[in-house]
Design a protein around this motif. Structure first.
Motif, PDB file in Angstrom:
ATOM      1  N   TYR A 100       0.853  -1.184   0.000  1.00  0.00           N
ATOM      2  CA  TYR A 100       0.000   0.000   0.000  1.00  0.00           C
ATOM      3  C   TYR A 100       0.890   1.235   0.000  1.00  0.00           C
ATOM      4  O   TYR A 100       1.968   1.235   0.599  1.00  0.00           O
ATOM      5  N   GLU A 125      -3.421  -0.611  -3.073  1.00  0.00           N
ATOM      6  CA  GLU A 125      -4.172   0.642  -2.908  1.00  0.00           C
ATOM      7  C   GLU A 125      -3.189   1.794  -2.792  1.00  0.00           C
ATOM      8  O   GLU A 125      -2.085   1.631  -2.255  1.00  0.00           O
ATOM      9  N   HIS A 127      -3.244   5.832  -1.398  1.00  0.00           N
ATOM     10  CA  HIS A 127      -4.003   6.839  -0.657  1.00  0.00           C
ATOM     11  C   HIS A 127      -3.205   8.139  -0.612  1.00  0.00           C
ATOM     12  O   HIS A 127      -2.078   8.156  -0.110  1.00  0.00           O
TER      13      HIS A 127
END
Length: 205
Positions: A100, A125, A127
């Motif tokens: 991530y 992911e 972010h």
């Protein structure tokens, strides 16, 4: 055994100083000419390459006008050239655990860096936390990742360079953290494990 690694971006996957002069030239010039801050200009430049602008503005008591203008400048810029990640990042991207990317900064600018390195495919992911538009913290994002994917705290590792950002967020949640200190800015003998090359990461997973 770890199941997931959460990486920081700036000064962890690539070095901010490698693009700073071109990217931040208008901002640096504006800050220097304004004089609306504490301390010396070189110290401010160095911190801007290591911390979110809002944090630096508070640290050096930027005036309200300087802070506002700086945020406007940064919210509208992007880096349009290819960016070279640290060469040892190849060792990190080859790790087969779920990965991530969690980074703090202006949305357009951070996304342009990710695009410039062509690393989106490396992560389950990504972010981007934009303090200009959200009160979300890295601690919030880490906790959400763990809950959403059903990880146990001990199955996750956080890797980053900032002791007061992603490293503190990990510690607050009880997640193991590794300090990535490419520029040897942190002292030897610190309580947390420290690496300066991703080939050293394998012994922690």
């Amino acid at each position: 055994m770890k199941k997931a690694i959460i990486f920081d971006l700036d000064n962890t996957i690539y070095g901010v100083p490698t693009i700073a002069d071109g990217l931040f030239a208008p901002l640096f010039q504006y800050i220097k000419e304004s004089g609306a801050h504490d301390d010396n200009f070189e110290a401010i430049k160095a911190e801007i390459m290591r911390k979110p602008f809002q944090v630096v503005a508070a640290m050096y008591h930027f005036s309200e006008a300087l802070t506002k203008q700086g945020m406007e400048l940064l919210s509208n810029i992007s880096y349009k050239e290819p960016i070279q990640y640290f060469s040892d990042y190849e060792a990190a991207r080859n790790i087969t655990l779920e990965k991530y990317l969690v980074t703090t900064g202006f949305m357009q600018l951070q996304q342009s860096k990710i695009d410039g390195m062509n690393i989106s495919k490396d992560f389950k992911e990504i972010h981007i936390i934009d303090p200009a538009t959200s009160a979300t913290t890295k601690k919030d994002v880490f906790a959400a990742i763990i809950q959403r994917h059903g990880y146990h705290i001990n199955e996750v590792l956080v890797v980053g360079d900032d002791l007061h950002s992603e490293i503190k967020a990990a510690q607050d949640l009880g997640i193991d953290a590794i300090v990535y200190d490419k520029y040897n800015l942190q002292p030897d003998g610190m309580a947390l494990p420290k690496i300066n090359d991703f080939t050293q990461l394998m012994r922690f997973i």
